[in-house]
Design a protein around this motif. Structure first.
Motif, PDB file in Angstrom:
ATOM      1  N   VAL B  20      -1.357 132.060  73.043  1.00 35.44           N
ATOM      2  CA  VAL B  20      -2.042 132.320  74.352  1.00 35.44           C
ATOM      3  C   VAL B  20      -3.167 133.194  74.245  1.00 35.44           C
ATOM      4  O   VAL B  20      -4.269 132.817  74.636  1.00 35.44           O
ATOM      5  CB  VAL B  20      -1.210 133.035  75.434  1.00 35.44           C
ATOM      6  N   LEU B  21      -2.893 134.217  73.509  1.00 31.22           N
ATOM      7  CA  LEU B  21      -4.061 135.306  73.611  1.00 31.22           C
ATOM      8  C   LEU B  21      -5.153 135.410  72.611  1.00 31.22           C
ATOM      9  O   LEU B  21      -6.158 135.888  72.613  1.00 31.22           O
ATOM     10  CB  LEU B  21      -3.467 136.696  73.476  1.00 31.22           C
ATOM     11  N   TYR B  23      -5.498 131.831  70.623  1.00 33.91           N
ATOM     12  CA  TYR B  23      -5.920 130.341  70.456  1.00 33.91           C
ATOM     13  C   TYR B  23      -6.388 129.910  71.909  1.00 33.91           C
ATOM     14  O   TYR B  23      -6.546 128.732  72.150  1.00 33.91           O
ATOM     15  CB  TYR B  23      -4.988 129.627  69.785  1.00 33.91           C
ATOM     16  N   PHE B  24      -5.868 130.468  72.927  1.00 36.77           N
ATOM     17  CA  PHE B  24      -6.126 130.368  74.272  1.00 36.77           C
ATOM     18  C   PHE B  24      -5.155 128.808  74.909  1.00 36.77           C
ATOM     19  O   PHE B  24      -5.734 128.070  75.469  1.00 36.77           O
ATOM     20  CB  PHE B  24      -7.679 129.929  74.669  1.00 36.77           C
ATOM     21  N   LEU B  25      -4.298 128.522  74.229  1.00 35.03           N
ATOM     22  CA  LEU B  25      -3.481 127.542  74.366  1.00 35.03           C
ATOM     23  C   LEU B  25      -2.526 127.706  75.527  1.00 35.03           C
ATOM     24  O   LEU B  25      -1.892 128.736  75.478  1.00 35.03           O
ATOM     25  CB  LEU B  25      -2.826 127.008  73.076  1.00 35.03           C
ATOM     26  N   GLY B  26      -2.294 126.765  76.347  1.00 35.83           N
ATOM     27  CA  GLY B  26      -1.478 127.260  77.330  1.00 35.83           C
ATOM     28  C   GLY B  26      -1.812 128.149  78.247  1.00 35.83           C
ATOM     29  O   GLY B  26      -1.094 129.009  78.905  1.00 35.83           O
ATOM     30  N   ILE B  27      -3.179 128.327  78.642  1.00 33.63           N
ATOM     31  CA  ILE B  27      -3.636 129.093  79.657  1.00 33.63           C
ATOM     32  C   ILE B  27      -3.153 128.949  81.030  1.00 33.63           C
ATOM     33  O   ILE B  27      -2.911 129.816  81.857  1.00 33.63           O
ATOM     34  CB  ILE B  27      -5.093 129.252  79.362  1.00 33.63           C
ATOM     35  N   PHE B  30       0.013 130.004  81.893  1.00 29.77           N
ATOM     36  CA  PHE B  30      -0.014 131.561  81.757  1.00 29.77           C
ATOM     37  C   PHE B  30      -0.274 132.218  82.792  1.00 29.77           C
ATOM     38  O   PHE B  30      -0.231 133.315  83.391  1.00 29.77           O
ATOM     39  CB  PHE B  30      -0.986 131.733  80.509  1.00 29.77           C
TER      40      PHE B  30
END
Lengths: 211, 193
Positions: B20-21, B23-27, B30
């Motif tokens: 999340v923090l 690679y910014f995946l699943g923002i 989140f």
């Protein structure tokens, strides 16, 4: 396809309104908060942001066109699955096109091109708009959303590249003694810049100072 | 196949390059689901579970596609496999524990469009992980995702008591918190080799 009896002919908002809506009032990033992953991940330079925005806009346009044309042919139960298949096809095409045009850009975007498939913006427009509206309106909608998304990505990309690297589309613009803010290129910077843009836009929408 | 040790893959996926923090995946989940601590931890665990299953499935698919010389089908088959996995997990949970099914509710189908799952599948393919490495990678990524979600939910529960300026309410203040969390996680960078 012949007009079905009982189909409502939509009057009311003009087709071009759909375009304006996507750029400002319903901007996918700043207002709807959709498609956050690419927005934050690939906006470390302005050119990456531009390529990503255009790629997404292209997939959005093509999938909206196809979904809208097939909206009477696809059974309701399998519609999401067929939308995903349509989107995945175009994303694969875009992935190979970018690879063919510039291997360098493809490397810097990495897996995020493939991840356009799960961009909620595209599936959202297919489900919420293209599956219910005619071809012309869907095209305007896709163009508006695409342009709005690209603009939003550019807003982030330009600021981050300018402050983090002192350049604008790889051209040096700031004086030589400028100390780059490395944080802007790090993941944390992406969150901060997006938050600042949102603050600015909320402020503009409220209009004028408030106590 | 890479020679990376299992432990370093795990630490890398969960802390140093948190999905999340960093690679910014699943923002989307989140920001969307991190309002309450209880829902955040449930969401995190169900994502971890789907990740584990999807990781094994996509590993098999990749082997098959390499045999067939059809890499262009990768993306389409991955997304179909993930969608069916989610559906399967949903039916499984419904059968085993109706109570858990009700509390997860809308989150389960939403996992399909969670970019973290597809991202995991693509990363493990690009890096050429073996089966065991893939499983450890999925476990690390899932637990990292859960950790980020729980931290965020804890902060946001406290934030409700704070006075936030009008224009910063909602997404903007969450993004600032996420940015600070992301900076904190950079401190783990030294753990890698």
């Amino acid at each position: 396809m012949s007009t079905k009896p009982g189909e409502i002919i939509v009057t009311g908002p003009k087709d071009t309104d759909e375009f304006i809506k996507g750029v400002w009032a319903q901007n996918p990033v700043f207002v709807q908060v959709l498609g956050m992953c690419p927005t934050l991940a690939v906006t470390n330079t302005a050119s990456n942001a531009l390529v990503m925005g255009l790629a997404t806009a292209f997939v959005l346009l093509m999938s909206n066109v196809l979904v809208s044309s097939l909206r009477h042919a696809v059974p309701k139960q399998v519609r999401i699955a067929s939308y995903v298949a349509i989107i995945a096809t175009f994303v694969t095409a875009v992935d190979y096109i970018i690879q063919a045009v510039s291997l360098e850009v493809h490397k810097s975007l990495g897996a995020y091109v493939s991840l356009i498939v799960v961009n909620c913006l595209i599936l959202g427009r297919a489900e919420a708009f293209a599956s219910k509206n005619n071809l012309k309106r869907s095209i305007y909608d896709a163009l508006g959303m695409g342009v709005g998304f690209t603009l939003a990505l550019l807003c982030l990309g330009v600021v981050r590249e300018l402050l983090g690297n002192g350049t604008f589309f790889n051209l040096s613009v700031l004086p030589g003694n400028f100390q780059p803010w490395v944080i802007m290129l790090l993941p944390g910077g992406a969150f901060f810049v997006l938050a600042l843009w949102m603050l600015l836009i909320n402020r503009l929408k409220q209009g004028g100072p408030r106590d | 196949m890479t020679e990376q040790s299992l432990w370093s893959i795990f630490i890398n996926a969960s802390l140093i390059n948190n999905f999340v923090l960093a690679y910014f995946l699943g923002i989307c989940p989140f920001l969307g689901v991190s309002g309450k601590l209880a829902t955040a931890s449930r969401m995190g665990l169900s994502v971890t579970f789907v990740m584990l299953v999807a990781s094994v499935c996509t590993y098999g698919i990749n082997v098959l596609l390499t045999l067939l010389h059809a890499p262009y089908l990768q993306l389409i088959s991955y997304i179909v496999v993930i969608a069916s996995t989610v559906q399967l997990v949903e039916m499984f949970i419904k059968k085993i524990s109706p109570a858990l099914f009700r509390t997860l509710g809308i989150f389960l189908p939403l996992i399909t469009t969670n970019c973290a799952i597809l991202g995991l599948a693509l990363f493990q393919t690009n890096r050429g992980y073996g089966l065991l490495q893939s499983i450890v990678f999925a476990l690390g990524a899932g637990l990292g995702f859960t950790l980020a979600l729980i931290l965020m939910a804890g902060i946001r529960e406290k934030l409700e008591l704070a006075e936030v300026p009008n224009i910063a309410q909602g997404t903007a203040v969450s993004l600032i918190v996420a940015g600070i969390l992301s900076l904190t996680f950079m401190g783990f960078a030294g753990l890698g080799n």
